[in-house]
Design a protein around this motif. Structure first.
Motif, PDB file in Angstrom:
ATOM      1  N   LYS A 358      40.396  41.734  32.644  1.00  0.00           N
ATOM      2  CA  LYS A 358      39.066  41.132  32.710  1.00  0.00           C
ATOM      3  C   LYS A 358      37.982  42.198  32.577  1.00  0.00           C
ATOM      4  O   LYS A 358      36.912  41.955  32.011  1.00  0.00           O
ATOM      5  CB  LYS A 358      38.896  40.369  34.024  1.00  0.00           C
ATOM      6  CG  LYS A 358      37.706  39.426  34.027  1.00  0.00           C
ATOM      7  CD  LYS A 358      37.672  38.597  35.282  1.00  0.00           C
ATOM      8  CE  LYS A 358      36.512  37.611  35.222  1.00  0.00           C
ATOM      9  NZ  LYS A 358      36.400  36.806  36.466  1.00  0.00           N
ATOM     10  N   PHE A 361      38.394  43.424  28.618  1.00  0.00           N
ATOM     11  CA  PHE A 361      38.056  42.471  27.558  1.00  0.00           C
ATOM     12  C   PHE A 361      37.021  41.456  28.043  1.00  0.00           C
ATOM     13  O   PHE A 361      37.279  40.251  28.063  1.00  0.00           O
ATOM     14  CB  PHE A 361      39.320  41.747  27.084  1.00  0.00           C
ATOM     15  CG  PHE A 361      40.438  42.672  26.678  1.00  0.00           C
ATOM     16  CD1 PHE A 361      40.371  43.376  25.489  1.00  0.00           C
ATOM     17  CD2 PHE A 361      41.541  42.851  27.492  1.00  0.00           C
ATOM     18  CE1 PHE A 361      41.397  44.229  25.101  1.00  0.00           C
ATOM     19  CE2 PHE A 361      42.572  43.705  27.126  1.00  0.00           C
ATOM     20  CZ  PHE A 361      42.491  44.393  25.923  1.00  0.00           C
ATOM     21  N   LYS A 362      35.878  41.945  28.442  1.00  0.00           N
ATOM     22  CA  LYS A 362      34.815  41.071  28.954  1.00  0.00           C
ATOM     23  C   LYS A 362      34.363  40.062  27.904  1.00  0.00           C
ATOM     24  O   LYS A 362      34.155  38.887  28.196  1.00  0.00           O
ATOM     25  CB  LYS A 362      33.621  41.905  29.415  1.00  0.00           C
ATOM     26  CG  LYS A 362      33.915  42.778  30.630  1.00  0.00           C
ATOM     27  CD  LYS A 362      32.699  43.593  31.021  1.00  0.00           C
ATOM     28  CE  LYS A 362      33.006  44.475  32.221  1.00  0.00           C
ATOM     29  NZ  LYS A 362      31.842  45.324  32.600  1.00  0.00           N
ATOM     30  N   LYS A 363      34.223  40.522  26.663  1.00  0.00           N
ATOM     31  CA  LYS A 363      33.769  39.634  25.591  1.00  0.00           C
ATOM     32  C   LYS A 363      34.792  38.550  25.297  1.00  0.00           C
ATOM     33  O   LYS A 363      34.447  37.389  25.086  1.00  0.00           O
ATOM     34  CB  LYS A 363      33.476  40.448  24.323  1.00  0.00           C
ATOM     35  CG  LYS A 363      32.279  41.379  24.451  1.00  0.00           C
ATOM     36  CD  LYS A 363      32.031  42.113  23.147  1.00  0.00           C
ATOM     37  CE  LYS A 363      30.819  43.027  23.268  1.00  0.00           C
ATOM     38  NZ  LYS A 363      30.573  43.775  22.002  1.00  0.00           N
ATOM     39  N   LYS A 364      36.077  38.927  25.283  1.00  0.00           N
ATOM     40  CA  LYS A 364      37.119  37.948  24.999  1.00  0.00           C
ATOM     41  C   LYS A 364      37.192  36.894  26.104  1.00  0.00           C
ATOM     42  O   LYS A 364      37.425  35.717  25.849  1.00  0.00           O
ATOM     43  CB  LYS A 364      38.471  38.638  24.846  1.00  0.00           C
ATOM     44  CG  LYS A 364      38.611  39.415  23.539  1.00  0.00           C
ATOM     45  CD  LYS A 364      40.025  39.916  23.345  1.00  0.00           C
ATOM     46  CE  LYS A 364      40.177  40.623  22.003  1.00  0.00           C
ATOM     47  NZ  LYS A 364      41.544  41.072  21.742  1.00  0.00           N
ATOM     48  N   TYR A 365      36.998  37.314  27.341  1.00  0.00           N
ATOM     49  CA  TYR A 365      37.030  36.367  28.441  1.00  0.00           C
ATOM     50  C   TYR A 365      35.862  35.387  28.364  1.00  0.00           C
ATOM     51  O   TYR A 365      36.004  34.203  28.648  1.00  0.00           O
ATOM     52  CB  TYR A 365      37.009  37.092  29.789  1.00  0.00           C
ATOM     53  CG  TYR A 365      38.379  37.327  30.338  1.00  0.00           C
ATOM     54  CD1 TYR A 365      39.107  36.294  30.916  1.00  0.00           C
ATOM     55  CD2 TYR A 365      38.968  38.581  30.280  1.00  0.00           C
ATOM     56  CE1 TYR A 365      40.376  36.499  31.420  1.00  0.00           C
ATOM     57  CE2 TYR A 365      40.241  38.797  30.785  1.00  0.00           C
ATOM     58  CZ  TYR A 365      40.930  37.747  31.351  1.00  0.00           C
ATOM     59  OH  TYR A 365      42.195  37.951  31.848  1.00  0.00           O
ATOM     60  N   SER A 366      34.710  35.885  27.965  1.00  0.00           N
ATOM     61  CA  SER A 366      33.553  35.002  27.859  1.00  0.00           C
ATOM     62  C   SER A 366      33.726  33.996  26.721  1.00  0.00           C
ATOM     63  O   SER A 366      33.283  32.852  26.805  1.00  0.00           O
ATOM     64  CB  SER A 366      32.274  35.820  27.627  1.00  0.00           C
ATOM     65  OG  SER A 366      32.378  36.563  26.421  1.00  0.00           O
ATOM     66  N   LYS A 367      34.424  34.413  25.634  1.00  0.00           N
ATOM     67  CA  LYS A 367      34.653  33.513  24.501  1.00  0.00           C
ATOM     68  C   LYS A 367      35.706  32.455  24.821  1.00  0.00           C
ATOM     69  O   LYS A 367      35.603  31.314  24.398  1.00  0.00           O
ATOM     70  CB  LYS A 367      35.101  34.315  23.267  1.00  0.00           C
ATOM     71  CG  LYS A 367      33.994  35.140  22.642  1.00  0.00           C
ATOM     72  CD  LYS A 367      34.536  35.914  21.445  1.00  0.00           C
ATOM     73  CE  LYS A 367      33.442  36.785  20.809  1.00  0.00           C
ATOM     74  NZ  LYS A 367      33.978  37.560  19.668  1.00  0.00           N
ATOM     75  N   LYS A 369      36.509  31.318  27.782  1.00  0.00           N
ATOM     76  CA  LYS A 369      36.239  30.570  29.007  1.00  0.00           C
ATOM     77  C   LYS A 369      36.114  29.078  28.723  1.00  0.00           C
ATOM     78  O   LYS A 369      36.593  28.227  29.462  1.00  0.00           O
ATOM     79  CB  LYS A 369      34.968  31.102  29.665  1.00  0.00           C
ATOM     80  CG  LYS A 369      34.746  30.567  31.074  1.00  0.00           C
ATOM     81  CD  LYS A 369      33.547  31.234  31.709  1.00  0.00           C
ATOM     82  CE  LYS A 369      33.347  30.734  33.133  1.00  0.00           C
ATOM     83  NZ  LYS A 369      32.161  31.342  33.762  1.00  0.00           N
ATOM     84  N   CYS A 381      44.633  36.172  21.513  1.00  0.00           N
ATOM     85  CA  CYS A 381      43.187  36.268  21.283  1.00  0.00           C
ATOM     86  C   CYS A 381      42.936  36.830  19.900  1.00  0.00           C
ATOM     87  O   CYS A 381      43.606  37.757  19.501  1.00  0.00           O
ATOM     88  CB  CYS A 381      42.547  37.169  22.324  1.00  0.00           C
ATOM     89  SG  CYS A 381      42.756  36.535  23.994  1.00  0.00           S
TER      90      CYS A 381
END
Length: 381
Positions: A358, A361-367, A369, A381
Motif C-alpha cells: 500500500k 503502490f499508492k496510485k494503483k490502490y487508488s485506481k 479502490k 494490476c
C-alpha cells in the motif's frame, strides 16, 4: 506480572539494547528450552515457597504467541511510560537492510536479491529511524515487527521478479534450466523450480521434527506446584505414578527421550557449497530475470498483482481476512515457508505484505479502490 508479560519485558530490554535477537528468535529459544518459560518455577531456589495464586501465574500450558507477546510488549512499555528507544539506524541489526540479508541467507535465495530489497525499503520509506524506532510515549504507541517486516519485503521482491501467479515463475524456470544446461561453466541462473524443490524438502523435514518434538513435550514438571502444604503429598504421589507410567511406555516402544540440547542460533537452516546433499543458491545469478535499461537494471516481468485490494474503513486500515483460495499456490507456499520460519500465522504475514504494498503502490490502490467491489478474486494490476 505474568510469565508472558515477563517475556515481553525481556524483549523490550533486548530492543532497548539493540541486540541481535528478533522477537521470533526469542520465542523460538523458548520453544527449544534455552529460555525458561514452561514450568519456570522449577528453576527457583528451594526457599521460595509457592502456594495458591502462584499456581495460576506459573502454570503455563501453551507456547508463547508472537502477536500476543508483541501486544504485551507495547502494553508494558506504555504502562512504564518509557521514553523513546535508541534509534534503529542502518548499522543496527534490526534495520530491514540487514535483516533482509539475514533471511535471504536463511532461506537460500541469491545474494543479488539484497540490492532489490534495499530499493524497496528506500522507495517505501520504511528504512528511516523515525519509522523504525519504538516510542512508547507517542500518541499511537507501536513498535515495528522487524523480522516480519524484513520477510514481507523479500516476498514483495519475489513477486516483482517472478510474479508468483503459478505461470511466469515456471516459464522463467524453464529458461534458467535450459541456460544452465548449455552453459555449465558459467555462473548459474537462479532456477525458481529447483529452489522450490530443495527448500521444500528441507522445510518439510524441519517441520516434521518440530511437530514431533511438540507432540512429545512433557508439560508436567518434575517439581509440581500445589495449592497448599496439605496437598503436597497427594501431588507428589500422582507425580510418581505418572513418571512410572512414562518409563513403562518408553520401555514398550523402545524409545529413549533425546537429551541433546544444541546451542541457540539465529539460523535454523545452513546452506553451504560444501554440502553436496543441498544445492546452495546464494551465488546464483538473476541475469535471466533482470534486463538492462540504460545504466540501470529492471525486471523482465512488468506485471504485478496486489496482495489485497480491501482494507477496513476504520482507523487501523487493516486488510480483510486472508483466504488461501484467492491466491496462487506459489504465493501460498512462500507465505507458509516464511510463516514457519518466524512461527507466525500466514494471515499475519500476508497483512504485513499488503501494508507495505500500500505504501509502494499508492496510485494503483487508488485506481483499484472502485473496482475492488466487483470481484473477490485477486487480479493483476
Amino acid at each position: 506480572m505474568t510469565v508472558p508479560k515477563t517475556l515481553a519485558f525481556c524483549y523490550l530490554s533486548l530492543l532497548w539494547q539493540r541486540e541481535t535477537i528478533t522477537l521470533s528468535d526469542l520465542l523460538r529459544f523458548v520453544e527449544e528450552d534455552h529460555i525458561p518459560y514452561i514450568n519456570t518455577f522449577q528453576h527457583f531456589p528451594e526457599q521460595m515457597k509457592l502456594y495458591g495464586r502462584d499456581k495460576g501465574i506459573f502454570t503455563i500450558e501453551s507456547w508463547p504467541d508472537y502477536e500476543d507477546i508483541y501486544k504485551k510488549a507495547i502494553e508494558v512499555a506504555t504502562f512504564l511510560d518509557l521514553p523513546r528507544f535508541p534509534d534503529v539506524t542502518e548499522d543496527c541489526y534490526l534495520h530491514p537492510n540487514i535483516l533482509c540479508m539475514k533471511y535471504l541467507m536463511e532461506i537460500n535465495l541469491p545474494d543479488e536479491m539484497h540490492n532489490l530489497t534495499c530499493q524497496v525499503v528506500k522507495i517505501a520509506g520504511i528504512g528511516e529511524a523515525d519509522f523504525l524506532t519504538f516510542d512508547p510515549i507517542a500518541k499511537m504507541a507501536k513498535t515495528v515487527k522487524y523480522d516480519v517486516l524484513a520477510v514481507a519485503i523479500i516476498i514483495i521482491v519475489l513477486k516483482l521478479l517472478f510474479l508468483l501467479d503459478d505461470n511466469l515463475e515456471w516459464t522463467l524456470s524453464n529458461l534458467a534450466e535450459k541456460h544452465n544446461e548449455e552453459n555449465k561453466e558459467d555462473k548459474p541462473w537462479f532456477d525458481f523450480r529447483k529452489w522450490y524443490h530443495v527448500v521444500k524438502k528441507a522445510v518439510d523435514e524441519k517441520k516434521q521434527k518440530w511437530e514431533e518434538s511438540r507432540a512429545k513435550y512433557l508439560w508436567k514438571s518434575e517439581k509440581p506446584l500445589y495449592r497448599s502444604s496439605i496437598d503436597k503429598s497427594v501431588v507428589y504421589k500422582r507425580r510418581e505414578m505418572v513418571v512410572s507410567l512414562q518409563k513403562q511406555f518408553s520401555t514398550l516402544v523402545d524409545s529413549a527421550p533425546t537429551v541433546e540440547n544444541k546451542s541457540p542460533s539465529s539460523f535454523q537452516f545452513n546452506w553451504t557449497e560444501e554440502d553436496t546433499n543441498k544445492t546452495c543458491f546464494h551465488g546464483h545469478s538473476l541475469q535471466g530475470i533482470l534486463k538492462k535499461k540504460g545504466q540501470a537494471l529492471t525486471t523482465k516481468n512488468s506485471l504485478y498483482w496486489l496482495s489485497t485490494q480491501k482494507f477496513c474503513k476504520s482507523y487501523c486500515k487493516h486488510m480483510t481476512t486472508y483466504e488461501e483460495s484467492n491466491y496462487s499456490l506459489s504465493y501460498q507456499f512462500i507465505l507458509n515457508l516464511f510463516s514457519f520460519l518466524l512461527r507466525i500465522k500466514t494471515s499475519f504475514l500476508h497483512e504485513e505484505v499488503s501494508l507495505i504494498e500500500k505504501r509502494l503502490f499508492k496510485k494503483k490502490y487508488s485506481k483499484t479502490k472502485i473496482k475492488s467491489s466487483r470481484s473477490k478474486k485477486v487480479r493483476r494490476c
